[in-house]
Design a protein around this motif. Sequence first.
Motif, mmCIF file in Angstrom:
data_model
loop_
_atom_site.group_PDB
_atom_site.id
_atom_site.type_symbol
_atom_site.label_atom_id
_atom_site.label_comp_id
_atom_site.label_asym_id
_atom_site.label_seq_id
_atom_site.Cartn_x
_atom_site.Cartn_y
_atom_site.Cartn_z
ATOM 1 N N GLY A 1 0.816 -1.212 0.000
ATOM 2 C CA GLY A 1 0.000 0.000 0.000
ATOM 3 C C GLY A 1 0.847 1.258 0.000
ATOM 4 N N ARG A 2 1.883 1.264 0.816
ATOM 5 C CA ARG A 2 2.773 2.420 0.858
ATOM 6 C C ARG A 2 3.441 2.642 -0.490
ATOM 7 N NH1 ARG A 2 8.562 2.225 3.403
ATOM 8 N NH2 ARG A 2 8.467 0.666 1.802
ATOM 9 N N LYS A 3 3.931 1.568 -1.104
ATOM 10 C CA LYS A 3 4.603 1.665 -2.402
ATOM 11 C C LYS A 3 3.628 2.120 -3.478
ATOM 12 C CE LYS A 3 8.266 1.087 -4.918
ATOM 13 N NZ LYS A 3 9.392 1.974 -4.741
ATOM 14 N N LEU A 4 2.397 1.606 -3.450
ATOM 15 C CA LEU A 4 1.409 1.925 -4.477
ATOM 16 C C LEU A 4 0.857 3.336 -4.326
ATOM 17 C CD1 LEU A 4 -0.078 0.751 -6.904
ATOM 18 C CD2 LEU A 4 -1.840 -0.053 -5.343
ATOM 19 N N PHE A 5 0.596 3.793 -3.092
ATOM 20 C CA PHE A 5 -0.089 5.066 -2.887
ATOM 21 C C PHE A 5 0.821 6.234 -2.516
ATOM 22 C CE2 PHE A 5 -3.443 1.910 -1.929
ATOM 23 C CZ PHE A 5 -4.289 2.242 -2.973
ATOM 24 N N ASN A 6 2.008 5.989 -1.977
ATOM 25 C CA ASN A 6 2.835 7.088 -1.466
ATOM 26 C C ASN A 6 4.209 7.220 -2.106
ATOM 27 O OD1 ASN A 6 0.813 7.720 0.378
ATOM 28 N ND2 ASN A 6 1.617 6.294 1.882
ATOM 29 N N GLU A 7 4.600 6.274 -2.915
ATOM 30 C CA GLU A 7 5.935 6.312 -3.503
ATOM 31 C C GLU A 7 5.859 6.034 -4.998
ATOM 32 O OE1 GLU A 7 8.295 3.399 -1.520
ATOM 33 O OE2 GLU A 7 8.163 4.386 0.421
ATOM 34 N N ARG A 8 6.951 6.265 -5.688
ATOM 35 C CA ARG A 8 7.067 5.907 -7.097
ATOM 36 C C ARG A 8 7.221 4.400 -7.212
ATOM 37 N NH1 ARG A 8 5.561 10.351 -9.750
ATOM 38 N NH2 ARG A 8 6.705 12.156 -9.092
ATOM 39 N N LEU A 9 6.609 3.822 -8.241
ATOM 40 C CA LEU A 9 6.770 2.390 -8.457
ATOM 41 C C LEU A 9 8.222 2.082 -8.832
ATOM 42 C CD1 LEU A 9 5.381 -0.364 -8.605
ATOM 43 C CD2 LEU A 9 5.008 0.070 -11.034
ATOM 44 N N VAL A 10 8.764 2.892 -9.776
ATOM 45 C CA VAL A 10 10.169 2.776 -10.172
ATOM 46 C C VAL A 10 10.746 4.191 -10.192
ATOM 47 C CG1 VAL A 10 11.764 2.172 -12.036
ATOM 48 C CG2 VAL A 10 9.757 0.743 -11.609
ATOM 49 N N GLN A 11 11.887 4.372 -9.563
ATOM 50 C CA GLN A 11 12.552 5.671 -9.573
ATOM 51 C C GLN A 11 14.055 5.435 -9.690
ATOM 52 O OE1 GLN A 11 11.442 8.302 -6.395
ATOM 53 N NE2 GLN A 11 13.052 9.769 -6.863
ATOM 54 N N VAL A 12 14.630 6.028 -10.738
ATOM 55 C CA VAL A 12 16.063 5.916 -10.988
ATOM 56 C C VAL A 12 16.610 7.329 -11.096
ATOM 57 C CG1 VAL A 12 17.829 5.083 -12.589
ATOM 58 C CG2 VAL A 12 15.742 3.742 -12.229
ATOM 59 N N GLN A 13 17.682 7.609 -10.375
ATOM 60 C CA GLN A 13 18.264 8.944 -10.429
ATOM 61 C C GLN A 13 19.776 8.824 -10.439
ATOM 62 O OE1 GLN A 13 16.702 11.663 -7.577
ATOM 63 N NE2 GLN A 13 17.897 13.375 -8.350
ATOM 64 N N GLY A 14 20.384 9.519 -11.395
ATOM 65 C CA GLY A 14 21.833 9.574 -11.500
ATOM 66 C C GLY A 14 22.289 11.012 -11.430
ATOM 67 N N LYS A 15 23.544 11.236 -11.736
ATOM 68 C CA LYS A 15 24.088 12.592 -11.653
ATOM 69 C C LYS A 15 23.426 13.531 -12.649
ATOM 70 C CE LYS A 15 28.303 15.225 -11.927
ATOM 71 N NZ LYS A 15 29.665 15.298 -12.387
ATOM 72 N N ASP A 16 23.225 13.083 -13.891
ATOM 73 C CA ASP A 16 22.675 13.955 -14.925
ATOM 74 C C ASP A 16 21.375 13.434 -15.527
ATOM 75 O OD1 ASP A 16 24.696 15.850 -14.739
ATOM 76 O OD2 ASP A 16 25.985 14.755 -16.121
ATOM 77 N N PRO B 1 2.009 3.506 -11.986
ATOM 78 C CA PRO B 1 0.765 2.981 -12.558
ATOM 79 C C PRO B 1 -0.361 4.007 -12.417
ATOM 80 C CG PRO B 1 1.074 2.090 -10.372
ATOM 81 C CD PRO B 1 2.296 2.922 -10.686
ATOM 82 N N ILE B 2 -1.374 3.882 -13.259
ATOM 83 C CA ILE B 2 -2.556 4.740 -13.195
ATOM 84 C C ILE B 2 -3.780 3.830 -13.113
ATOM 85 C CG2 ILE B 2 -3.958 6.428 -14.425
ATOM 86 C CD1 ILE B 2 -1.388 7.271 -15.893
ATOM 87 N N PHE B 3 -4.619 4.075 -12.119
ATOM 88 C CA PHE B 3 -5.866 3.334 -11.984
ATOM 89 C C PHE B 3 -6.993 4.328 -11.707
ATOM 90 C CE2 PHE B 3 -2.616 0.369 -10.403
ATOM 91 C CZ PHE B 3 -2.824 -0.676 -11.288
ATOM 92 N N ASP B 4 -8.101 4.176 -12.385
ATOM 93 C CA ASP B 4 -9.294 4.987 -12.115
ATOM 94 C C ASP B 4 -10.499 4.083 -12.340
ATOM 95 O OD1 ASP B 4 -11.155 6.953 -11.670
ATOM 96 O OD2 ASP B 4 -10.844 7.963 -13.581
#
Length: 164
Positions: A7-22, A29-32
Amino acid sequence: MYKLGAGRKLFNERLVQVQGKDYWFTIDPIFDLQVGKYFDADFDTTFNNTRGIYIQGGLGKKLNFSTSIFESQGRFAQYYNEYAETLKAFGPDPAIIPGRGIAKRFKDDDYDYPVAEVYLSYTPVSFLNIQFGYGKNFIGDGYRSLFISDVASPSTFFKLNTTF
């Protein structure tokens, strides 16, 4: 107390997040899912079932992109269905769903309508942003666009934003 869970991952965080220097990159996901009742119709319920994916990212400090892809099925109030069918495009498609686009028949009295939106944003200098894309072109501040209807279907746009 901090709980781990889906629930925390689905509603409060990004499913996938990648961040580098540049660069940075996210996928969500999108659900309605909606259900309702229209009493003056031959069918029992109205519904809208949308699933999709939202992808955004950036390269350096000047180039960003965003895309969202939706797949929806829906049955609407009778007056809305009739209006959508009066907007019928050429070809075999039975209706245009306002704010979404061309729909094809799904089962007997439902519609299936995919939507894809995308844009590229480039900021060559701090006071100028250039956008090119396909989607709902929002102009202004707030929750409504200054010139374009809230129910306009996605379209191609080119936009220059400047601050002075």
